[in-house]
Motif scaffolding. Structure first.
Motif, PDB file in Angstrom:
ATOM      1  N   LEU A  53       2.975   4.344  25.184  1.00  0.00           N
ATOM      2  CA  LEU A  53       1.524   4.551  25.138  1.00  0.00           C
ATOM      3  C   LEU A  53       0.986   4.276  26.536  1.00  0.00           C
ATOM      4  O   LEU A  53       0.819   3.123  26.947  1.00  0.00           O
ATOM      5  N   LEU A  54       0.733   5.355  27.254  1.00  0.00           N
ATOM      6  CA  LEU A  54       0.350   5.281  28.668  1.00  0.00           C
ATOM      7  C   LEU A  54      -1.156   5.345  28.820  1.00  0.00           C
ATOM      8  O   LEU A  54      -1.805   6.239  28.264  1.00  0.00           O
ATOM      9  N   GLN A  88      -2.877   3.421  35.051  1.00  0.00           N
ATOM     10  CA  GLN A  88      -1.458   3.704  35.292  1.00  0.00           C
ATOM     11  C   GLN A  88      -0.577   2.555  34.758  1.00  0.00           C
ATOM     12  O   GLN A  88       0.264   1.992  35.461  1.00  0.00           O
ATOM     13  N   SER A  89      -0.796   2.230  33.498  1.00  0.00           N
ATOM     14  CA  SER A  89      -0.063   1.139  32.856  1.00  0.00           C
ATOM     15  C   SER A  89       0.338   1.559  31.442  1.00  0.00           C
ATOM     16  O   SER A  89      -0.237   2.497  30.878  1.00  0.00           O
ATOM     17  N   VAL A  90       1.298   0.861  30.857  1.00  0.00           N
ATOM     18  CA  VAL A  90       1.767   1.168  29.505  1.00  0.00           C
ATOM     19  C   VAL A  90       1.599  -0.054  28.609  1.00  0.00           C
ATOM     20  O   VAL A  90       1.711  -1.196  29.066  1.00  0.00           O
ATOM     21  N   LEU A  91       1.338   0.216  27.328  1.00  0.00           N
ATOM     22  CA  LEU A  91       1.197  -0.868  26.353  1.00  0.00           C
ATOM     23  C   LEU A  91       2.542  -1.577  26.198  1.00  0.00           C
ATOM     24  O   LEU A  91       3.549  -0.939  25.899  1.00  0.00           O
ATOM     25  N   SER A  92       2.539  -2.895  26.391  1.00  0.00           N
ATOM     26  CA  SER A  92       3.787  -3.660  26.393  1.00  0.00           C
ATOM     27  C   SER A  92       3.595  -4.970  25.648  1.00  0.00           C
ATOM     28  O   SER A  92       2.523  -5.568  25.666  1.00  0.00           O
ATOM     29  N   ALA A  93       4.672  -5.417  25.016  1.00  0.00           N
ATOM     30  CA  ALA A  93       4.663  -6.708  24.324  1.00  0.00           C
ATOM     31  C   ALA A  93       5.031  -7.804  25.313  1.00  0.00           C
ATOM     32  O   ALA A  93       5.756  -7.583  26.275  1.00  0.00           O
ATOM     33  N   CYS A 123      -1.334  -4.279  28.773  1.00  0.00           N
ATOM     34  CA  CYS A 123      -0.912  -3.081  29.496  1.00  0.00           C
ATOM     35  C   CYS A 123      -0.309  -3.483  30.831  1.00  0.00           C
ATOM     36  O   CYS A 123      -0.954  -4.146  31.648  1.00  0.00           O
ATOM     37  N   SER A 124       0.944  -3.087  31.018  1.00  0.00           N
ATOM     38  CA  SER A 124       1.713  -3.512  32.180  1.00  0.00           C
ATOM     39  C   SER A 124       1.897  -2.368  33.168  1.00  0.00           C
ATOM     40  O   SER A 124       1.999  -1.203  32.791  1.00  0.00           O
ATOM     41  N   LYS A 125       1.995  -2.737  34.432  1.00  0.00           N
ATOM     42  CA  LYS A 125       2.261  -1.765  35.497  1.00  0.00           C
ATOM     43  C   LYS A 125       3.742  -1.386  35.573  1.00  0.00           C
ATOM     44  O   LYS A 125       4.102  -0.471  36.305  1.00  0.00           O
ATOM     45  N   ARG A 126       4.592  -2.096  34.826  1.00  0.00           N
ATOM     46  CA  ARG A 126       6.015  -1.741  34.766  1.00  0.00           C
ATOM     47  C   ARG A 126       6.154  -0.503  33.885  1.00  0.00           C
ATOM     48  O   ARG A 126       6.104  -0.599  32.661  1.00  0.00           O
ATOM     49  N   LEU A 127       6.349   0.647  34.488  1.00  0.00           N
ATOM     50  CA  LEU A 127       6.330   1.908  33.754  1.00  0.00           C
ATOM     51  C   LEU A 127       7.692   2.319  33.203  1.00  0.00           C
ATOM     52  O   LEU A 127       7.766   3.265  32.420  1.00  0.00           O
ATOM     53  N   ASN A 149       8.104  -1.906  25.692  1.00  0.00           N
ATOM     54  CA  ASN A 149       6.993  -0.942  25.774  1.00  0.00           C
ATOM     55  C   ASN A 149       7.285   0.401  25.091  1.00  0.00           C
ATOM     56  O   ASN A 149       6.504   1.343  25.233  1.00  0.00           O
ATOM     57  N   VAL A 150       8.389   0.484  24.357  1.00  0.00           N
ATOM     58  CA  VAL A 150       8.710   1.719  23.624  1.00  0.00           C
ATOM     59  C   VAL A 150       8.431   1.494  22.138  1.00  0.00           C
ATOM     60  O   VAL A 150       8.836   0.482  21.566  1.00  0.00           O
ATOM     61  N   PHE A 151       7.724   2.446  21.520  1.00  0.00           N
ATOM     62  CA  PHE A 151       7.344   2.342  20.104  1.00  0.00           C
ATOM     63  C   PHE A 151       7.897   3.541  19.334  1.00  0.00           C
ATOM     64  O   PHE A 151       7.933   4.662  19.845  1.00  0.00           O
TER      65      PHE A 151
END
Length: 287
Positions: free
Chosen positions: A89-90, A95-100, A121-125, A131-133
């Motif tokens: 989820l970008l 420019q970040s992705v939803l991350s736990a 939301c993390s900058k680690r893309l 961050n994968v769902f």
């Protein structure tokens, strides 16, 4: 008698000062033998923990090889989202992705994500278990992996099994006791059970075409709104607030619909369901 008491007191005080470690153990002063034994015990404990892999630096290395290892996303040939797809989820504006993420004390010891994790939301893309769902169906018992996901359909978003912990993305109304840390809005967490709080739906980006697109397939790698079914609030990223996590500073993420002056959803709510590498999508937008 008074002199004898004073001498005894001075001797006891001198012994107390000498027992404090004011010299190197090689200097035979005070409890030097006990200090040497203590150092040997500490060295033995260190070597024992090193053999068992219990040192903090080794735990950190284990975390990097599990929670942060690279994961491959789904690549649909027809360009539409399907049940069972592995996606990110970008949030393009940041420019970040939803991350736990977990507290630092848990993160160094855990080998997988645990129930109660927060999200940001993390900058680690790079796609990884945090961050994968996996997209699942909530309202249809007959839905099978590979079925097309449509606008307005109730879906679930769960983390990967094993390292990801297979936890579902949930939210509920903000209360006095339960809310996000800084904005005091709806908190988003990852939980083991699947209930109505786990139900989400994808809405069309264009507000004028929302009714027309209801029930049509959701395209991948396009801007959409991710709406929480129970509270009717969109997934939102707050650029002005960041959390300090074991992976660095990350944006606070809540369920809250933000409107601009034209009564249209703001940049806070703009998400992309990415089946391509998030780095490539960000590069294509910025170029």
């Amino acid at each position: 008698k008074l002199y004898t008491v004073q001498v005894h007191w001075e001797y006891a005080a001198r012994q107390t000062v000498m027992s404090a470690r004011s010299y190197n153990p090689s200097v035979r002063v005070g409890n030097w033998n006990e200090d040497l034994c203590l150092e040997e015990d500490l060295l033995k404990d260190f070597l024992e923990k090193k053999e068992k892999g219990e040192l903090m630096i080794q735990k950190t290395s284990n975390l990097l090889t599990t929670i942060l290892k690279e994961v491959k996303l789904s690549s649909p040939a027809d360009g539409v989202i399907r049940i069972g797809d592995a996606v990110c989820l970008l949030h393009l504006p940041t420019q970040s992705v939803l991350s736990a993420y977990m507290p630092a004390a848990q993160a160094h010891e855990a080998k997988q994500l645990v129930s109660g994790c927060n999200v940001a939301c993390s900058k680690r893309l790079q796609p990884c278990p945090r961050n994968v769902f996996i997209i699942g169906s909530y309202d249809s018992q007959d839905a099978r992996p590979g079925d097309v996901v449509c606008y307005g359909q109730y879906i679930t978003l769960t983390t990967l099994p094993n390292e990801g912990g297979q936890l579902s993305l949930q939210s509920d109304r903000a209360t006095f006791m339960k809310h996000s840390k800084y904005t005091r809005e709806q908190e988003i967490t990852l939980e083991e059970d699947i209930c109505y709080k786990s139900a989400w739906r994808v809405l069309c980006f264009d507000q004028e075409e929302r009714l027309e697109t209801e029930g049509t397939p959701v395209p991948a790698n396009r801007r959409v709104f991710i709406n929480h079914c129970k509270t009717n609030q969109h997934l939102a990223v707050h650029t002005e607030w960041t959390h300090k996590t074991p992976f660095g500073r990350e944006f606070e993420t809540t369920a809250c619909t933000k409107f601009n002056t034209h009564k249209v959803e703001d940049l806070h709510n703009h998400f992309v369901i990415a089946t391509e590498s998030p780095q490539d999508l960000v590069a294509s937008v910025t170029s």
